[in-house]
Motif scaffolding. Structure first.
Motif, mmCIF file in Angstrom:
data_model
loop_
_atom_site.group_PDB
_atom_site.id
_atom_site.type_symbol
_atom_site.label_atom_id
_atom_site.label_comp_id
_atom_site.label_asym_id
_atom_site.label_seq_id
_atom_site.Cartn_x
_atom_site.Cartn_y
_atom_site.Cartn_z
ATOM 1 N N ASP A 128 -6.820 6.388 1.713
ATOM 2 C CA ASP A 128 -5.786 5.427 1.325
ATOM 3 C C ASP A 128 -6.193 4.796 0.000
ATOM 4 O OD1 ASP A 128 -3.756 3.587 1.100
ATOM 5 O OD2 ASP A 128 -4.142 2.602 3.026
ATOM 6 N N TYR A 129 -5.908 5.491 -1.068
ATOM 7 C CA TYR A 129 -6.360 5.054 -2.393
ATOM 8 C C TYR A 129 -5.872 3.662 -2.766
ATOM 9 C CZ TYR A 129 -8.162 9.720 -3.482
ATOM 10 O OH TYR A 129 -8.886 10.883 -3.487
ATOM 11 N N LYS A 130 -4.698 3.286 -2.293
ATOM 12 C CA LYS A 130 -4.148 1.971 -2.672
ATOM 13 C C LYS A 130 -4.993 0.814 -2.130
ATOM 14 C CE LYS A 130 -0.286 3.565 -1.156
ATOM 15 N NZ LYS A 130 0.977 3.713 -0.532
ATOM 16 N N ARG A 131 -5.745 1.035 -1.076
ATOM 17 C CA ARG A 131 -6.552 -0.036 -0.468
ATOM 18 C C ARG A 131 -7.938 -0.167 -1.093
ATOM 19 N NH1 ARG A 131 -7.259 0.021 5.557
ATOM 20 N NH2 ARG A 131 -7.997 -2.038 5.061
ATOM 21 N N TYR A 132 -8.362 0.851 -1.836
ATOM 22 C CA TYR A 132 -9.716 0.856 -2.366
ATOM 23 C C TYR A 132 -9.830 0.002 -3.628
ATOM 24 C CZ TYR A 132 -9.975 5.111 0.514
ATOM 25 O OH TYR A 132 -9.923 6.011 1.532
ATOM 26 N N THR A 133 -11.034 -0.493 -3.854
ATOM 27 C CA THR A 133 -11.314 -1.153 -5.133
ATOM 28 C C THR A 133 -11.261 -0.082 -6.229
ATOM 29 O OG1 THR A 133 -13.696 -0.755 -5.031
ATOM 30 C CG2 THR A 133 -12.879 -2.800 -3.996
ATOM 31 N N PHE A 134 -11.195 -0.516 -7.461
ATOM 32 C CA PHE A 134 -11.150 0.420 -8.582
ATOM 33 C C PHE A 134 -12.327 1.394 -8.527
ATOM 34 C CE2 PHE A 134 -12.460 1.615 -12.870
ATOM 35 C CZ PHE A 134 -11.302 2.220 -13.340
ATOM 36 N N PHE A 135 -13.527 0.857 -8.339
ATOM 37 C CA PHE A 135 -14.722 1.693 -8.297
ATOM 38 C C PHE A 135 -14.667 2.697 -7.145
ATOM 39 C CE2 PHE A 135 -19.048 2.545 -6.768
ATOM 40 C CZ PHE A 135 -19.596 3.119 -7.913
ATOM 41 N N ASP A 136 -14.347 2.215 -5.935
ATOM 42 C CA ASP A 136 -14.277 3.112 -4.779
ATOM 43 C C ASP A 136 -13.225 4.193 -4.989
ATOM 44 O OD1 ASP A 136 -16.320 1.905 -3.383
ATOM 45 O OD2 ASP A 136 -14.998 0.692 -2.118
ATOM 46 N N ARG A 137 -12.068 3.812 -5.521
ATOM 47 C CA ARG A 137 -10.998 4.788 -5.741
ATOM 48 C C ARG A 137 -11.481 5.888 -6.692
ATOM 49 N NH1 ARG A 137 -7.085 1.676 -7.091
ATOM 50 N NH2 ARG A 137 -7.366 1.800 -9.339
ATOM 51 N N LYS A 138 -12.119 5.502 -7.784
ATOM 52 C CA LYS A 138 -12.602 6.492 -8.753
ATOM 53 C C LYS A 138 -13.671 7.401 -8.135
ATOM 54 C CE LYS A 138 -9.955 5.528 -12.116
ATOM 55 N NZ LYS A 138 -8.836 6.450 -12.333
#
Length: 175
Positions: A128-138
């Motif tokens: 769930d990319y929308k829930r992740y922080t910027f760093f986690d998403r990347k």
């Protein structure tokens, strides 16, 4: 016969908790006594339980440090009881990586600890990319790119096979 179960879990984004609740529901439906605790809140004595289930999510290739420390600290108590472990990770979304013997994270995990539970299972998690922080998403996008998974920043995909989770719950009764 009613058993007293304890489920201790670690969840970063909530999927391991969701899986723990479904396992609890399966056990409840079989008239078993079940308590569920986050590793962060667990302060009970394991001697008060017949069967111990531990669940942990993966973040950046490793299981939660508190779970590993808990297992190492309580290994003797865990081995004195019937016990089970389940891992929740996105690699398990692949058919060839969704068993305890083929999931590299689970194999690595059990090579670093000496506890051997009676039952081990692996479940695919949720992205769930929308829930992740910027760093986690990347970071997760990079890992997904490397493993040929979804990288669309709006992707929200639940890979968990709920029939497998329920079957695992049934197997726990027969431990």
């Amino acid at each position: 016969m009613q058993n007293k179960f304890i489920i201790i879990y670690s969840s970063v984004d909530g999927q391991t908790l969701k899986i723990s609740k479904v396992i609890k529901e399966v056990l409840d439906n079989q008239n078993q006594s079940v308590e569920v605790y986050s590793i962060d809140d667990f302060d009970k004595d394991l001697k008060n339980y017949d069967k111990i289930i531990i669940g942990s999510s993966i973040r950046y290739g490793v299981h939660h440090r508190k779970i590993i420390d808990f297992i190492n600290k309580n290994q003797q108590s865990l081995e004195a009881k019937k016990s089970a472990f389940f891992s929740v990770n996105l690699v398990a979304r692949k058919l060839e990586k969704n068993s305890p013997t083929t999931n590299t994270y689970v194999v690595k995990f059990f090579n670093t600890i000496s506890w051997k539970p009676n039952l081990v299972e692996v479940f695919a998690g949720k992205i769930d990319y929308k829930r992740y922080t910027f760093f986690d998403r990347k970071m997760i996008q990079f890992i997904m790119w490397m493993t040929k998974g979804p990288t669309n920043r709006d992707a929200e995909i639940e890979y968990t096979n709920w029939d497998r989770v329920k079957a695992f719950g049934q197997k726990l009764i027969d431990l």
